[in-house]
Design a protein around this motif. Structure first.
Motif, short mmCIF file in Angstrom:
data_model
loop_
_atom_site.label_atom_id
_atom_site.label_comp_id
_atom_site.label_asym_id
_atom_site.label_seq_id
_atom_site.Cartn_x
_atom_site.Cartn_y
_atom_site.Cartn_z
N GLY A 37 -16.77 6.02 -19.20
CA GLY A 37 -17.98 6.74 -19.58
C GLY A 37 -19.11 6.57 -18.59
O GLY A 37 -19.95 7.46 -18.43
N THR A 38 -19.16 5.40 -17.92
CA THR A 38 -20.24 5.17 -16.95
C THR A 38 -19.69 4.77 -15.59
O THR A 38 -19.84 5.50 -14.62
N VAL A 39 -19.04 3.59 -15.51
CA VAL A 39 -18.52 3.10 -14.23
C VAL A 39 -17.04 2.72 -14.36
O VAL A 39 -16.67 1.98 -15.27
N LEU A 40 -16.22 3.25 -13.46
CA LEU A 40 -14.81 2.86 -13.37
C LEU A 40 -14.68 1.97 -12.14
O LEU A 40 -14.92 2.41 -11.02
N THR A 41 -14.34 0.69 -12.37
CA THR A 41 -14.25 -0.27 -11.26
C THR A 41 -12.80 -0.65 -11.03
O THR A 41 -12.09 -1.05 -11.96
N LEU A 42 -12.35 -0.49 -9.79
CA LEU A 42 -10.97 -0.81 -9.43
C LEU A 42 -11.00 -1.82 -8.29
O LEU A 42 -11.47 -1.52 -7.19
N ALA A 43 -10.49 -3.01 -8.57
CA ALA A 43 -10.48 -4.08 -7.57
C ALA A 43 -9.42 -3.80 -6.50
O ALA A 43 -8.57 -2.93 -6.66
N GLU A 44 -9.48 -4.57 -5.44
CA GLU A 44 -8.52 -4.41 -4.35
C GLU A 44 -7.09 -4.64 -4.82
O GLU A 44 -6.14 -4.09 -4.26
N THR A 45 -6.93 -5.43 -5.87
CA THR A 45 -5.60 -5.73 -6.40
C THR A 45 -5.10 -4.67 -7.38
O THR A 45 -3.97 -4.73 -7.84
N ALA A 46 -5.95 -3.68 -7.69
CA ALA A 46 -5.60 -2.66 -8.70
C ALA A 46 -4.95 -1.44 -8.07
O ALA A 46 -5.21 -0.31 -8.46
N ASP A 47 -4.07 -1.67 -7.08
CA ASP A 47 -3.42 -0.55 -6.40
C ASP A 47 -2.61 0.29 -7.38
O ASP A 47 -2.00 -0.25 -8.31
N LEU A 59 -8.65 10.09 -11.59
CA LEU A 59 -9.72 9.14 -11.87
C LEU A 59 -10.98 9.94 -12.20
O LEU A 59 -11.38 10.82 -11.44
N THR A 60 -11.61 9.61 -13.34
CA THR A 60 -12.78 10.36 -13.78
C THR A 60 -13.83 9.42 -14.33
O THR A 60 -13.56 8.67 -15.28
N ALA A 61 -15.02 9.44 -13.74
CA ALA A 61 -16.15 8.66 -14.23
C ALA A 61 -17.39 9.09 -13.46
O ALA A 61 -17.27 9.57 -12.32
N PRO A 62 -18.58 8.93 -14.04
CA PRO A 62 -19.79 9.24 -13.27
C PRO A 62 -19.87 8.43 -11.98
O PRO A 62 -20.26 8.94 -10.94
N GLN A 63 -19.46 7.15 -12.05
CA GLN A 63 -19.41 6.29 -10.87
C GLN A 63 -18.05 5.62 -10.78
O GLN A 63 -17.57 5.06 -11.77
N ILE A 64 -17.42 5.70 -9.60
CA ILE A 64 -16.11 5.08 -9.38
C ILE A 64 -16.28 4.08 -8.24
O ILE A 64 -16.61 4.47 -7.12
N VAL A 65 -16.10 2.80 -8.54
CA VAL A 65 -16.29 1.73 -7.56
C VAL A 65 -14.91 1.15 -7.26
O VAL A 65 -14.27 0.60 -8.15
N THR A 66 -14.42 1.31 -6.03
CA THR A 66 -13.00 1.01 -5.80
C THR A 66 -12.71 0.41 -4.42
O THR A 66 -13.39 0.70 -3.45
N ALA A 67 -11.69 -0.44 -4.41
CA ALA A 67 -11.08 -0.91 -3.17
C ALA A 67 -9.56 -0.78 -3.31
O ALA A 67 -8.80 -1.42 -2.60
N ALA A 68 -9.12 0.05 -4.26
CA ALA A 68 -7.69 0.14 -4.60
C ALA A 68 -7.00 1.23 -3.80
O ALA A 68 -7.54 2.32 -3.58
N GLU A 69 -5.77 0.93 -3.35
CA GLU A 69 -4.94 1.92 -2.67
C GLU A 69 -4.33 2.85 -3.72
O GLU A 69 -4.06 2.44 -4.84
N ILE A 70 -4.10 4.11 -3.32
CA ILE A 70 -3.43 5.07 -4.21
C ILE A 70 -2.24 5.66 -3.45
O ILE A 70 -2.40 6.20 -2.35
N THR A 71 -1.05 5.55 -4.05
CA THR A 71 0.16 6.08 -3.45
C THR A 71 0.90 6.92 -4.49
O THR A 71 1.09 6.47 -5.62
N THR A 72 1.28 8.15 -4.12
CA THR A 72 2.08 8.97 -5.02
C THR A 72 3.29 9.52 -4.27
O THR A 72 3.29 9.58 -3.04
N ALA A 105 -18.92 10.01 -8.42
CA ALA A 105 -19.49 9.46 -7.19
C ALA A 105 -18.72 8.20 -6.83
O ALA A 105 -18.72 7.22 -7.59
N VAL A 106 -18.03 8.23 -5.69
CA VAL A 106 -17.13 7.14 -5.30
C VAL A 106 -17.86 6.18 -4.37
O VAL A 106 -18.49 6.60 -3.39
N THR A 107 -17.75 4.87 -4.67
CA THR A 107 -18.27 3.82 -3.79
C THR A 107 -17.11 2.94 -3.37
O THR A 107 -16.39 2.41 -4.21
N LEU A 108 -16.91 2.79 -2.05
CA LEU A 108 -15.83 1.95 -1.54
C LEU A 108 -16.34 0.53 -1.34
O LEU A 108 -17.31 0.30 -0.61
#
Length: 195
Positions: free
Chosen positions: A7-17, A27-40, A50-53
């Motif tokens: 609803g507000t911030v989605l936080t993905l740690a470096e370990t949350a690949d 991924l859907t949120a007003p703010q997305i704070v991430t260091a996670a890799e995404i592989t499909t 709004a994505v913050t790395l």
């Protein structure tokens, strides 16, 4: 597929690949704070917000998945995290500015079909090493390190009136079958435009 919402911030740690198949990742949120890799495995990746790395992030969609970022991308610490993108024959679209609030270190694309940046790009360097479509840049590109701006794909389009390029004295190399240069084009000695 995999879908995460907040609803507000989605936080993905470096370990949350995240690893997903053809179902992809959303991924859907007003703010997305991430260091996670995404592989499909050719699954699409859709990011809305709004994505913050907070660390280096790579997005790899395999042979053909597309990446759509509806929003902006910024670094939490200026010129620290890098963004690495690979979509095979899939498209890459970022609707908002990249690095305007927090500049990225590297913004690198290893392969893609059509690449569209709907806003400005501010990063240490911007590289696209291969592509099979059109790369379109709508806003101002500013880079600062020795790697400058290097784009290789079939067609490169800078939007008339809004796009510009400034590598701050460093290299600019554009390699494509068709290139539409921006109106404002600040290039360094030794820069090349190859058709």
């Amino acid at each position: 597929g995999m879908s995460l919402q907040a609803g507000t911030v989605l936080t993905l740690a470096e370990t949350a690949d995240m690893v997903a198949g053809v179902g992809g990742v959303t991924l859907t949120a007003p703010q997305i704070v991430t260091a996670a890799e995404i592989t499909t495995n050719s699954g699409n990746v859709n990011v809305t917000g709004a994505v913050t790395l907070t660390g280096d992030v790579s997005v790899d969609t395999g042979a053909s998945g597309s990446l759509l970022v509806t929003g902006t991308i910024d670094a939490q610490t200026a010129f620290a995290p890098s963004l690495f993108l690979s979509t095979g024959t899939g498209d890459i679209t970022v609707t908002g500015n990249v690095g305007s609030v927090g500049p990225l270190k590297a913004l690198e694309i290893s392969d893609a079909r059509h690449v569209t940046f709907g806003g400005a790009i501010t990063a240490s360097h911007l590289l696209q090493t291969s592509g099979v479509g059109t790369t379109t840049i709508v806003g101002a590109v500013n880079t600062f390190d020795v790697q400058g701006i290097q784009l290789t794909t079939q067609s490169i389009q800078f939007a008339a009136g809004t796009a510009s390029m400034d590598s701050h004295g460093q290299i600019i190399t554009l390699t494509a079958d068709a290139i539409t240069l921006p109106t404002t084009f600040t290039k360094a000695t030794g820069s090349t435009v190859t058709l």
